[in-house]
Design an enzyme around this catalytic site. Sequence first.
Site, short mmCIF file in Angstrom:
data_model
loop_
_atom_site.label_atom_id
_atom_site.label_comp_id
_atom_site.label_asym_id
_atom_site.label_seq_id
_atom_site.Cartn_x
_atom_site.Cartn_y
_atom_site.Cartn_z
N ASP A 15 0.89 -1.31 -0.14
CA ASP A 15 0.04 0.06 0.05
C ASP A 15 0.90 1.37 0.00
OD1 ASP A 15 -2.14 -1.88 0.09
OD2 ASP A 15 -1.89 -1.65 2.42
N GLU A 171 -11.24 0.31 -3.76
CA GLU A 171 -10.20 0.60 -2.35
C GLU A 171 -9.25 1.58 -2.92
OE1 GLU A 171 -9.78 -3.00 -0.43
OE2 GLU A 171 -8.62 -3.69 -1.88
#
Length: 509
Positions: A15, A171
């Site tokens: 991420d 997301e």
Amino acid sequence: MALFDNPVIPGFSPDPSICRVGDDHYVATSSFEYVPGVPLWHSRDLVNWRLIGHALDRPGQLELPDTVPASCGVYAPTLRHHDGRFWMITTVVTDAGTVLVTAKDPAGPWSDPVAVGIPGIDPDLAWDEDGTCWCVYSDDGIHGVRIDPETGETLGEPVALWSGSGLQYPEGPHLYRIGGWWYLLLSEGGTERGHAMSVARTRSLPGPFEPHPDNPVLSHRSTGHPVQNVGHGDLVQARDDTWWMVLLGTRPRGDTPKYHGLGRETFLAPVRWEDEWPLPGPVDLRAEAPALPPHPWPQEPERDDFDSPAIAPCWVSPRRHDPAAARLDERPGHLVLHARADSLDLPDALFVGRRQRDPDCTARTQVEVSAGGLGGLAVRLDEAHHYQVETDGSGTVRAVARIGPLCHTVAERTVPPGPVTLRIDVTTTVVLPPSVTDPGATVPPGLRVGGPDTLHLGYETAEGDFEILASLDGRYLTTEVAGGFTGRVIGMYATRGSAAFDWFGLRPA
């Protein structure tokens, strides 16, 4: 043509979020149940990165109770620079919710957290020309709301923005003002093999957003590419005006369905612009480097002799650092661990480790255990998936495997009492030899030998020979078997009494 090797931040570093300030680039990555939280990385050429600290590095910022499961904790951060400060926003799952911290220097110190009143995960920050701050996040779709970043207060009601092309789990949103457009970049399809990235744009917020006609603009799904799971990317413009993306990916190996033990890693990919659309890729293991002056940092030491007054930033522990239980001041030149729980299966077990960054590597440590104590060297994925080689201080060394509900002492050996050098070799040459405790054993018919690697657990003799107690299939320490979002961490532990570690080494093979 200069080339570089992907991933640029190897090992469990998912991420990634990036920002540039002058000649310097900074990346923040997820940490989940490990503390300190949110590793921060620095580069001047987008290829060579060094760990400079953590954004959540003290109990007043981050406290994860033992009830926080593995792969929960600190989820995807966003790192931005605005108005002379660095801003980091993230979600602490099952605990504090969305929090925001700031710093003048990304190496710290960072402020105490400010709670941001939004639901969901994967928050992002973007500022309009008039200074209005937008927070965009994932919560059953992608939403945005104006906030006061100083207080975390929301200014109005959240609005639905754009939630991708219809794949599951939209997301990891990032919102950018570039030229005359607002761009919304997001991931969808789940962070597994179906992972993909899509983009949309609008002239003004909150939209409506126009999706790219060929979304997703990046995916390796249903291909034989050696890099899989690509997604959750963030854009940056280098000082030569070229555009790049950092994103997560995996390097699965072995037989079908292939396995990755190092976790989701940070990759670098070029971004081209077509018709005012950012189009990332390719994401290759060997790729053309940015045309920036190369800036390699000094190599991170492969060995720690525990001579410093404070533990190095590369060391992490599940849920909490415990200065009273992990001590550098008790025995000069040693890290002394005092057991908190009697098994690595328990969430409050004392374990201090480093991320496995290389597919082939060797971990070694010299340990002396107190009378009646127990400690050693372990490769950890979570409480239910770990391999360990340990000594009880009385001359017994054993190799233990925890695989889901099964825990088994694979082999043990008597050695001279006193300090012992424990060792784990990870090799991508996959072998499954007959049991060392039963030389006549054979591999059961029909057993598929297809994991990504083999872990050899043992100890070193006084002559320096490696005595292997067990060679174990690495697939059982992978996300494909264990689930979750993390990767392997290799380190030291104590589960009874105390264990004094003279040194620890982790090097590529």
